[in-house]
Design a protein around this motif. Sequence first.
Motif, PDB file in Angstrom:
ATOM      1  N   GLU A 269     -43.972 -89.788  -5.666  1.00  0.00           N
ATOM      2  CA  GLU A 269     -44.630 -90.239  -4.076  1.00  0.00           C
ATOM      3  C   GLU A 269     -43.775 -90.304  -3.147  1.00  0.00           C
ATOM      4  OE1 GLU A 269     -47.679 -93.780  -2.680  1.00  0.00           O
ATOM      5  OE2 GLU A 269     -46.890 -93.923  -4.757  1.00  0.00           O
ATOM      6  N   ALA A 270     -42.861 -90.550  -3.413  1.00  0.00           N
ATOM      7  CA  ALA A 270     -41.448 -90.819  -2.427  1.00  0.00           C
ATOM      8  C   ALA A 270     -41.232 -89.306  -1.956  1.00  0.00           C
ATOM      9  CB  ALA A 270     -40.129 -91.530  -3.108  1.00  0.00           C
ATOM     10  N   LEU A 271     -40.787 -88.555  -2.995  1.00  0.00           N
ATOM     11  CA  LEU A 271     -40.480 -87.086  -2.431  1.00  0.00           C
ATOM     12  C   LEU A 271     -41.659 -86.369  -1.865  1.00  0.00           C
ATOM     13  CD1 LEU A 271     -38.815 -85.783  -5.682  1.00  0.00           C
ATOM     14  CD2 LEU A 271     -37.734 -86.375  -3.383  1.00  0.00           C
TER      15      LEU A 271
ATOM     16  N   PHE B 112     -35.106 -89.319  -9.420  1.00  0.00           N
ATOM     17  CA  PHE B 112     -35.335 -89.380  -7.734  1.00  0.00           C
ATOM     18  C   PHE B 112     -34.128 -89.217  -7.133  1.00  0.00           C
ATOM     19  CE2 PHE B 112     -35.056 -91.412  -3.679  1.00  0.00           C
ATOM     20  CZ  PHE B 112     -35.887 -90.762  -3.028  1.00  0.00           C
ATOM     21  N   LEU B 113     -33.074 -90.009  -7.490  1.00  0.00           N
ATOM     22  CA  LEU B 113     -31.632 -89.682  -6.891  1.00  0.00           C
ATOM     23  C   LEU B 113     -31.139 -88.294  -7.186  1.00  0.00           C
ATOM     24  CD1 LEU B 113     -29.693 -92.932  -7.705  1.00  0.00           C
ATOM     25  CD2 LEU B 113     -29.693 -91.828  -5.305  1.00  0.00           C
ATOM     26  N   THR B 114     -31.182 -87.629  -8.105  1.00  0.00           N
ATOM     27  CA  THR B 114     -30.817 -86.297  -8.433  1.00  0.00           C
ATOM     28  C   THR B 114     -31.498 -85.343  -7.401  1.00  0.00           C
ATOM     29  OG1 THR B 114     -30.555 -87.031 -10.752  1.00  0.00           O
ATOM     30  CG2 THR B 114     -30.755 -84.625 -10.270  1.00  0.00           C
ATOM     31  N   GLU B 115     -32.888 -85.342  -7.408  1.00  0.00           N
ATOM     32  CA  GLU B 115     -33.737 -84.570  -6.684  1.00  0.00           C
ATOM     33  C   GLU B 115     -33.342 -84.612  -5.119  1.00  0.00           C
ATOM     34  OE1 GLU B 115     -36.483 -81.613  -6.152  1.00  0.00           O
ATOM     35  OE2 GLU B 115     -35.777 -82.418  -8.095  1.00  0.00           O
TER      36      GLU B 115
ATOM     37  N   TYR C 102     -43.598 -87.873   0.347  1.00  0.00           N
ATOM     38  CA  TYR C 102     -43.672 -88.719   1.623  1.00  0.00           C
ATOM     39  C   TYR C 102     -42.414 -87.974   2.368  1.00  0.00           C
ATOM     40  CZ  TYR C 102     -42.803 -92.397   4.970  1.00  0.00           C
ATOM     41  OH  TYR C 102     -42.521 -93.075   6.143  1.00  0.00           O
ATOM     42  N   LEU C 103     -41.339 -87.881   1.845  1.00  0.00           N
ATOM     43  CA  LEU C 103     -40.116 -87.345   2.462  1.00  0.00           C
ATOM     44  C   LEU C 103     -40.253 -86.069   2.863  1.00  0.00           C
ATOM     45  CD1 LEU C 103     -37.412 -89.011   0.403  1.00  0.00           C
ATOM     46  CD2 LEU C 103     -37.784 -89.815   2.596  1.00  0.00           C
ATOM     47  N   ARG C 104     -40.974 -85.240   2.183  1.00  0.00           N
ATOM     48  CA  ARG C 104     -40.934 -83.776   2.356  1.00  0.00           C
ATOM     49  C   ARG C 104     -42.128 -83.497   3.300  1.00  0.00           C
ATOM     50  NH1 ARG C 104     -39.114 -82.017  -3.680  1.00  0.00           N
ATOM     51  NH2 ARG C 104     -36.595 -82.385  -3.219  1.00  0.00           N
ATOM     52  N   ASN C 105     -43.189 -84.322   3.280  1.00  0.00           N
ATOM     53  CA  ASN C 105     -44.291 -83.834   3.921  1.00  0.00           C
ATOM     54  C   ASN C 105     -44.727 -84.583   5.063  1.00  0.00           C
ATOM     55  OD1 ASN C 105     -44.617 -81.343   2.194  1.00  0.00           O
ATOM     56  ND2 ASN C 105     -45.451 -82.481   0.711  1.00  0.00           N
ATOM     57  N   GLY C 106     -44.104 -86.051   5.241  1.00  0.00           N
ATOM     58  CA  GLY C 106     -44.264 -86.775   6.337  1.00  0.00           C
ATOM     59  C   GLY C 106     -45.518 -87.705   5.914  1.00  0.00           C
ATOM     60  N   ASN C 107     -45.934 -88.552   6.796  1.00  0.00           N
ATOM     61  CA  ASN C 107     -47.088 -89.535   6.792  1.00  0.00           C
ATOM     62  C   ASN C 107     -48.240 -89.073   7.372  1.00  0.00           C
ATOM     63  OD1 ASN C 107     -48.657 -91.632   6.125  1.00  0.00           O
ATOM     64  ND2 ASN C 107     -46.989 -93.370   7.172  1.00  0.00           N
ATOM     65  N   PRO C 108     -49.378 -88.669   6.758  1.00  0.00           N
ATOM     66  CA  PRO C 108     -50.675 -88.069   7.316  1.00  0.00           C
ATOM     67  C   PRO C 108     -51.121 -89.210   8.360  1.00  0.00           C
ATOM     68  CG  PRO C 108     -50.961 -88.298   5.245  1.00  0.00           C
ATOM     69  CD  PRO C 108     -49.469 -88.576   5.218  1.00  0.00           C
ATOM     70  N   GLU C 109     -50.767 -90.620   8.014  1.00  0.00           N
ATOM     71  CA  GLU C 109     -51.459 -91.772   8.790  1.00  0.00           C
ATOM     72  C   GLU C 109     -50.522 -91.802  10.078  1.00  0.00           C
ATOM     73  OE1 GLU C 109     -51.452 -94.932   6.113  1.00  0.00           O
ATOM     74  OE2 GLU C 109     -52.839 -93.645   4.496  1.00  0.00           O
ATOM     75  N   ASN C 110     -49.321 -91.345  10.422  1.00  0.00           N
ATOM     76  CA  ASN C 110     -48.669 -91.449  11.316  1.00  0.00           C
ATOM     77  C   ASN C 110     -48.164 -90.382  11.862  1.00  0.00           C
ATOM     78  OD1 ASN C 110     -46.483 -92.486  13.124  1.00  0.00           O
ATOM     79  ND2 ASN C 110     -45.324 -93.426  11.669  1.00  0.00           N
ATOM     80  N   ALA C 111     -48.646 -90.018  13.180  1.00  0.00           N
ATOM     81  CA  ALA C 111     -48.423 -88.552  13.967  1.00  0.00           C
ATOM     82  C   ALA C 111     -46.898 -88.773  14.300  1.00  0.00           C
ATOM     83  CB  ALA C 111     -49.014 -88.484  14.861  1.00  0.00           C
TER      84      ALA C 111
END
Length: 158
Positions: free
Chosen positions: A45-47, A80-83, A49-58
């Motif tokens: 879920e973190a990746l 996650f750290l490795t990625e 969010y980081l790669r595709n942004g937050n659709p709720e926040n323009a």
Amino acid sequence: MSAYNSLNFRILLIEDEPAEANLVKMALKENNIQCNLHHVTDGLEALEYLRNGNPENAGYQLPDIILLDVNMPRMNGQAFLTEIKSDHNLSYIPVIVFSSADSESEITTSYQLGAVSHIIKPTDMAAFIDTFRIIDAYWFKLTRLPVSKPYLDRVSIE
């Protein structure tokens, strides 16, 4: 020396336990740290969010720091750290491992994988709150992070 306003800081909290996430939110509130906190429950879920942004926040922007639990379902903290550290667009974001994992091998692995710090979650409420006072003092007042991101695009890495 002027201090940053913590309102300008964006924290991504990666924590699968709702009670632990609520403790973090409470500790931020108790210390009057009014940063922008976004909570996700695992590494996948973190990746996203980081790669595709937050659709709720323009006005979405990448976080200034990431608070990462180690033991999570689907994608744990080490994966996650490795990625994230292998992704040129994300690798510069400081990751603070904030976990109950306190074995020497887990701590060493956190640093080997690119964490900037490994903090053991306090079990005492007062100590938990005080930990965030210290995080605030170090990351929001003392440390200077780059304003433009990702800054590595302008740095020659050989």
